[in-house]
Design an enzyme around this catalytic site. Structure first.
Site, mmCIF file in Angstrom:
data_model
loop_
_atom_site.group_PDB
_atom_site.id
_atom_site.type_symbol
_atom_site.label_atom_id
_atom_site.label_comp_id
_atom_site.label_asym_id
_atom_site.label_seq_id
_atom_site.Cartn_x
_atom_site.Cartn_y
_atom_site.Cartn_z
ATOM 1 N N GLU A 127 15.118 -0.256 4.020
ATOM 2 C CA GLU A 127 16.409 0.349 4.377
ATOM 3 C C GLU A 127 16.158 1.679 5.074
ATOM 4 O O GLU A 127 15.056 2.240 4.957
ATOM 5 C CB GLU A 127 17.241 0.579 3.113
ATOM 6 C CG GLU A 127 17.594 -0.721 2.418
ATOM 7 C CD GLU A 127 18.570 -0.537 1.266
ATOM 8 O OE1 GLU A 127 18.982 0.615 0.982
ATOM 9 O OE2 GLU A 127 18.907 -1.565 0.647
ATOM 10 N N LYS A 269 -20.944 -1.829 35.253
ATOM 11 C CA LYS A 269 -22.204 -1.102 35.460
ATOM 12 C C LYS A 269 -21.979 0.398 35.550
ATOM 13 O O LYS A 269 -20.954 0.845 36.056
ATOM 14 C CB LYS A 269 -22.865 -1.589 36.737
ATOM 15 C CG LYS A 269 -23.424 -2.992 36.608
ATOM 16 C CD LYS A 269 -24.304 -3.342 37.790
ATOM 17 C CE LYS A 269 -24.959 -4.686 37.526
ATOM 18 N NZ LYS A 269 -25.147 -5.473 38.693
ATOM 19 N N GLU A 363 4.445 -3.796 5.965
ATOM 20 C CA GLU A 363 4.083 -4.383 4.654
ATOM 21 C C GLU A 363 3.459 -3.348 3.724
ATOM 22 O O GLU A 363 2.531 -3.629 2.969
ATOM 23 C CB GLU A 363 3.185 -5.615 4.819
ATOM 24 C CG GLU A 363 3.978 -6.769 5.395
ATOM 25 C CD GLU A 363 3.725 -8.111 4.755
ATOM 26 O OE1 GLU A 363 3.219 -8.186 3.627
ATOM 27 O OE2 GLU A 363 4.083 -9.099 5.404
ATOM 28 N N GLN A 367 -0.909 4.463 3.136
ATOM 29 C CA GLN A 367 -0.841 5.455 2.042
ATOM 30 C C GLN A 367 -0.335 4.746 0.775
ATOM 31 O O GLN A 367 -0.852 4.977 -0.320
ATOM 32 C CB GLN A 367 0.103 6.607 2.434
ATOM 33 C CG GLN A 367 -0.480 7.575 3.468
ATOM 34 C CD GLN A 367 -0.688 6.963 4.846
ATOM 35 O OE1 GLN A 367 0.061 6.086 5.284
ATOM 36 N NE2 GLN A 367 -1.705 7.420 5.542
HETATM 37 N N1 CAA Z 1 3.607 -7.224 -9.565
HETATM 38 C C1 CAA Z 1 4.436 -7.306 -10.649
HETATM 39 N N2 CAA Z 1 5.081 -6.216 -11.165
HETATM 40 C C2 CAA Z 1 4.895 -5.034 -10.559
HETATM 41 C C3 CAA Z 1 4.050 -4.879 -9.441
HETATM 42 C C4 CAA Z 1 3.382 -6.036 -8.950
HETATM 43 N N3 CAA Z 1 2.573 -5.972 -7.887
HETATM 44 N N4 CAA Z 1 4.057 -3.600 -9.053
HETATM 45 C C5 CAA Z 1 4.869 -2.928 -9.899
HETATM 46 N N5 CAA Z 1 5.368 -3.805 -10.815
HETATM 47 C C6 CAA Z 1 6.250 -3.503 -11.950
HETATM 48 C C7 CAA Z 1 5.675 -2.389 -12.815
HETATM 49 O O1 CAA Z 1 4.805 -2.940 -13.789
HETATM 50 C C8 CAA Z 1 6.928 -1.792 -13.449
HETATM 51 O O2 CAA Z 1 7.376 -2.687 -14.437
HETATM 52 P P1 CAA Z 1 8.127 -2.196 -15.812
HETATM 53 O O3 CAA Z 1 9.492 -1.776 -15.448
HETATM 54 O O4 CAA Z 1 8.107 -3.421 -16.653
HETATM 55 O O5 CAA Z 1 7.299 -1.069 -16.339
HETATM 56 C C9 CAA Z 1 7.934 -1.877 -12.287
HETATM 57 O O6 CAA Z 1 7.489 -2.954 -11.450
HETATM 58 C C10 CAA Z 1 8.051 -0.601 -11.485
HETATM 59 O O7 CAA Z 1 6.774 -0.319 -10.952
HETATM 60 P P2 CAA Z 1 6.368 1.111 -10.403
HETATM 61 O O8 CAA Z 1 6.772 2.142 -11.419
HETATM 62 O O9 CAA Z 1 4.937 1.047 -10.009
HETATM 63 O O10 CAA Z 1 7.313 1.271 -9.130
HETATM 64 P P3 CAA Z 1 7.444 2.441 -8.066
HETATM 65 O O11 CAA Z 1 8.866 2.728 -7.830
HETATM 66 O O12 CAA Z 1 6.565 3.599 -8.444
HETATM 67 O O13 CAA Z 1 6.935 1.758 -6.675
HETATM 68 C C11 CAA Z 1 5.427 1.000 -4.967
HETATM 69 C C12 CAA Z 1 5.804 1.094 -6.470
HETATM 70 C C13 CAA Z 1 4.034 0.399 -4.993
HETATM 71 C C14 CAA Z 1 5.410 2.328 -4.252
HETATM 72 C C15 CAA Z 1 6.429 0.034 -4.257
HETATM 73 O O14 CAA Z 1 7.698 0.614 -4.089
HETATM 74 C C16 CAA Z 1 5.917 -0.458 -2.905
HETATM 75 O O15 CAA Z 1 5.123 -1.397 -2.820
HETATM 76 N N6 CAA Z 1 6.368 0.150 -1.778
HETATM 77 C C17 CAA Z 1 6.034 -0.332 -0.431
HETATM 78 C C18 CAA Z 1 7.056 -1.269 0.084
HETATM 79 C C19 CAA Z 1 6.584 -2.144 1.193
HETATM 80 O O16 CAA Z 1 5.469 -2.606 1.221
HETATM 81 N N7 CAA Z 1 7.488 -2.438 2.127
HETATM 82 C C20 CAA Z 1 7.183 -3.340 3.181
HETATM 83 C C21 CAA Z 1 8.404 -4.029 3.657
HETATM 84 S S1 CAA Z 1 8.126 -5.601 4.345
HETATM 85 C C22 CAA Z 1 7.462 -5.396 5.883
HETATM 86 O O17 CAA Z 1 7.144 -4.362 6.327
HETATM 87 C C23 CAA Z 1 7.188 -6.670 6.542
HETATM 88 C C24 CAA Z 1 7.357 -6.795 7.979
HETATM 89 O O18 CAA Z 1 8.283 -6.331 8.582
HETATM 90 C C25 CAA Z 1 6.414 -7.647 8.670
#
Ligand code: CAA
Length: 380
Positions: A127, A269, A363, A367
């Protein structure tokens, strides 16, 4: 440990390689310039069984393992990573259904991607104010009887303007962060859905990237994937599964950069000799080749782990982060090998460099990958 590909894998790789060389590469520069969407190429890839690769046989899909999909994706990206992104975005869009959908949902929605009509599906997560911070997403889903009413805006949606289906992430309550998020699947032509501005991008211009507005969009509860509040985990598990493919895409770009650089260095070259004879150039070629092989191994290892049903968040992030940084370095060096020519649009390497940049961003930025890796390390 055996690194040899099976005969079937070699045949699959060959099909994708031929398609990339015969159909994609010859028109890649043209689409890059015009920014048009390559409808014909997309349809041909689908007819050849080179898209929606992860739909299992039981739902009439191609049923490739992730490792096999990575072999295909790498080849397609050699031809053009913009088109490869458009093709593989279907797998990103459909993975939430595989992860969170029930049997009825899988049959119905995956069936729309394997039938006789070519359909595409887009993954709507990001978003305007929530790219890296998924838990901060604002698209609101309000319960109304057996339906949900969706309001808000998605952006950076690959294939958003061309897909017939969407998987969409929305929140029931903005203050509950990840605990309030739900995942939905829906047709893209529901009343109230309006694709907006198509982004005029630096690279990967053959892929469609746009904003999507949701204005009082009514979605039945039967189209919610998983339970209320499970959307965040469905999104994370989806990204764990699809990030190795980004590693593969990056390897395809880097392989192209290496192939173009080796050919050019043998032909061009300076001081009376082909520049391939100079160590200054040889070292750049050697680094490209060495780092590419490392990225490919990490990519294949992470894909293999997912195929084996192992939790692979850390390895998916290794593959995505390492391979995309590697592709950025390889394409920058390719432009350097080509010198002034490399900086012009007459030669293919400037496009590779523009394309590689996006790989470090989408994706999950690199960072964010490092953050995932560090969190996993500290949990171990
Ligand atoms: N699998 C299962 N559960 C997971 C998980 C995973 N990989 N990662 C986190 N969780 C769970 C945690 O265990 C936690 O669970 P509980 O509530 O039970 O404790 C919950 O999810 C929350 O986890 P975090 O506290 O770690 O969450 P966070 O808010 O700190 O965020 C983050 C984590 C890794 C930063 C995440 O927000 C993230 O991956 N951000 C990046 C987003 C992204 O990749 N966007 C890409 C969009 S798609 C795109 O770009 C495609 C395109 O166009 C081609």
């Amino acid at each position: 440990m055996d690194f040899t590909l099976t005969d079937e894998q070699v045949a699959l790789q060959d099909t994708a390689r031929r398609f990339a060389r015969d159909e994609i590469a010859p028109v890649a520069a043209e689409y890059d310039q015009s920014g048009e969407f390559p409808h014909e190429i997309m349809k041909k890839a689908w007819e050849l069984g080179l898209s929606s690769l992860s739909i299992p046989h039981e739902y009439d899909g191609v049923g490739l393992s992730l490792l096999d999909s990575c072999l295909v994706v790498e080849e397609l990206a050699w031809g053009c990573s913009g088109m490869a992104t458009s093709i593989m975005a279907n797998d990103l869009g459909l993975t939430p259904i595989l992860v969170g959908g029930d049997e009825v949902q899988k049959k119905e929605w995956l069936g729309q991607l394997t039938g006789s009509i070519f359909n595409q599906i887009a993954f709507c997560l990001s978003e305007p104010a929530a790219g890296s911070d998924v838990a901060g997403l604002q698209l609101l889903a309000e319960k109304d009887g057996d339906d949900y009413i969706l309001n808000g805006t998605k952006c950076w949606i690959t294939n958003g303007g061309v897909a017939e289906l969407y998987t969409v992430f929305a929140t029931l309550d903005r203050s509950s962060r990840h605990k309030g998020i739900c995942a939905f699947v829906m047709p893209s032509d529901l009343p109230g859905i309006a694709p907006g501005k198509k982004e005029d991008k630096m690279g990967q211009r053959a892929s469609d990237t746009c904003v999507i507005h949701f204005d009082n969009v009514r979605v039945p509860a039967s189209q919610r994937l998983g339970e209320e509040g499970e959307g965040f985990k469905i999104a994370m598990q989806t990204l764990d599964t699809t990030r190795p493919s980004i590693g593969a895409l990056a390897c395809g770009i880097a392989q192209r950069a290496l192939d173009e650089s080796v050919a050019y260095a043998q032909e061009r070259k300076a001081f009376g000799f082909p520049i391939a004879g100079f160590q200054a150039v040889q070292f750049m070629l050697a680094d490209m080749a060495k780092n590419l092989e490392a990225g490919r191994l990490l990519t294949r290892q992470s894909a293999w782990m997912i195929d084996e049903g192992l939790r692979a968040s850390k390895f998916s992030s290794f593959a995505k982060c390492f391979s995309t940084d590697m592709a950025m370095d390889a394409t920058t060096d390719a432009v350097q090998v080509f010198g002034g020519n490399g900086y012009t649009k007459e030669y293919p390497v400037e496009k590779l460099m523009r394309h590689a940049k996006l790989m470090q961003i989408y994706e999950g930025t690199n960072q964010i990958q490092r953050l995932v890796i560090a969190r996993e390390l500290l949990k171990e």
